[in-house]
Design an enzyme around this catalytic site. Sequence first.
Site, PDB file in Angstrom:
ATOM      1  N   ASP A   1     -12.422   4.241  -4.050  1.00 39.42           N
ATOM      2  CA  ASP A   1     -12.922   2.879  -4.201  1.00 39.42           C
ATOM      3  C   ASP A   1     -13.799   2.706  -5.448  1.00 39.42           C
ATOM      4  O   ASP A   1     -14.252   1.594  -5.726  1.00 39.42           O
ATOM      5  CB  ASP A   1     -13.739   2.469  -2.975  1.00 39.42           C
TER       6      ASP A   1
ATOM      7  N   ASP B   1       0.834  -1.211   0.000  1.00 41.32           N
ATOM      8  CA  ASP B   1       0.000   0.000   0.000  1.00 41.32           C
ATOM      9  C   ASP B   1       0.864   1.256   0.000  1.00 41.32           C
ATOM     10  O   ASP B   1       0.683   2.160  -0.826  1.00 41.32           O
ATOM     11  CB  ASP B   1      -0.916   0.008   1.230  1.00 41.32           C
TER      12      ASP B   1
ATOM     13  N   THR C   1      -7.196  -4.910   0.183  1.00 39.05           N
ATOM     14  CA  THR C   1      -5.983  -5.369   0.876  1.00 39.05           C
ATOM     15  C   THR C   1      -6.196  -6.719   1.546  1.00 39.05           C
ATOM     16  O   THR C   1      -5.277  -7.540   1.613  1.00 39.05           O
ATOM     17  CB  THR C   1      -5.519  -4.318   1.906  1.00 39.05           C
TER      18      THR C   1
ATOM     19  N   GLU D   1      -5.329   6.962  -0.204  1.00 38.51           N
ATOM     20  CA  GLU D   1      -5.863   6.357   1.010  1.00 38.51           C
ATOM     21  C   GLU D   1      -4.911   6.397   2.200  1.00 38.51           C
ATOM     22  O   GLU D   1      -5.334   6.531   3.339  1.00 38.51           O
ATOM     23  CB  GLU D   1      -6.259   4.908   0.725  1.00 38.51           C
TER      24      GLU D   1
END
Length: 381
Positions: free
Chosen positions: A318, A53, A149, A77
């Site tokens: 998203d 990430d 994730t 994010e």
Amino acid sequence: MEEGKYAKELDVAVRVVHMACSLCQRVQQKLVSSSDDGHVKSKDDDSPVTVADWSVQATVSLMLSETLVENLSIVAEEDVQTLTKADSEGLLAAVVNTVNECLAEAPKFGLQSPPRALGTSQILEAISRCSSNGGPAGRYWVLDPVDGTLGFVRGDQYAVALALIEDGKVVLGVLGCPNYPLKKELLNYPQNYDQTKSKTSLSTTATWEKGCVMYARRDGGGAWMQPLIHGDRMLEWPNSATQIWVSPIVDPALATVCEPVERANSNHSFTSGLAETVGLRTQPMRVHSMVKYAAIARGDAEIFMKFARAGYKEKIWDHAAGVIIIEEAGGVVTDAGGRPLDFSRGVFLENLDRGIIACSNAILHEKIVDAVYASWDSSNL
């Protein structure tokens, strides 16, 4: 890539997402082949975050800022709060190493590597730079470095999602799906965790059969898909790109519906009841991440419905990339009241009417929206 508005931005974005997918594949391979979970952390909402990430966010931030000459603004994010804690020294070192490994491969994707390896402060700065709040004016990128994730750490489906928003409208989107099969017949759903994990030590043949990058720009000639490159191959534009189209199926009994795997943020019971009301008969495709959008854009599924539980707010990262790709492939995405999603209100999809409905065509979409109106008052939402 053909000339036109946003052509340069899309060219760079596609190459950067290819880079990010390569990075993610390496990290995922290490995660599922090792019992060491030290490179996976939990955020305040208990959702996982990994080396990938932060590394993808740093890489995308660095490559966009170096390649596109503009005052770059990015909504993303992750932040650096966890990385800079005293007990995260090993995690931070892993991120720095992963980013530099990826940047060294930039020429393979038609981009330029930095002249020397970057230091910790430079990489933390690149991650922190992604702090825009979006809004109705100006141009900004929207990034979900690893969407799904939970699927990523399990060796399952996930996506790298990058979109460009201008004056509150999504104008281009790129979706990297490293574990998504190139051919529909290779799909195996509903996903089985143990089977999926056992496939992570992939044979060479299996590796060549999976992984793609999908992309589209507003009014830019449809949606397209490229296979990921493997080994020492170079990304040669347009890398065997093929145009993708949504499914022509209009009969709900023949349609496949995509559902989120995670139950925490979605009301599966309402979705299941709605599916029965509409007459959906095919086994649902439950999959992590924006791969659901990819499935509809490529014609592998026809419907995605998500009705969030009370208190949960959808984030723009998203959905932004997936929405434009489905729309340019011929599909329809709205809220449950039939209104277009509003990406101009900051990091959240504000004023969302009950949920999100994505369909391969307007006929199916109308049937789903009508069923929502008919079923909503009698539900327990």
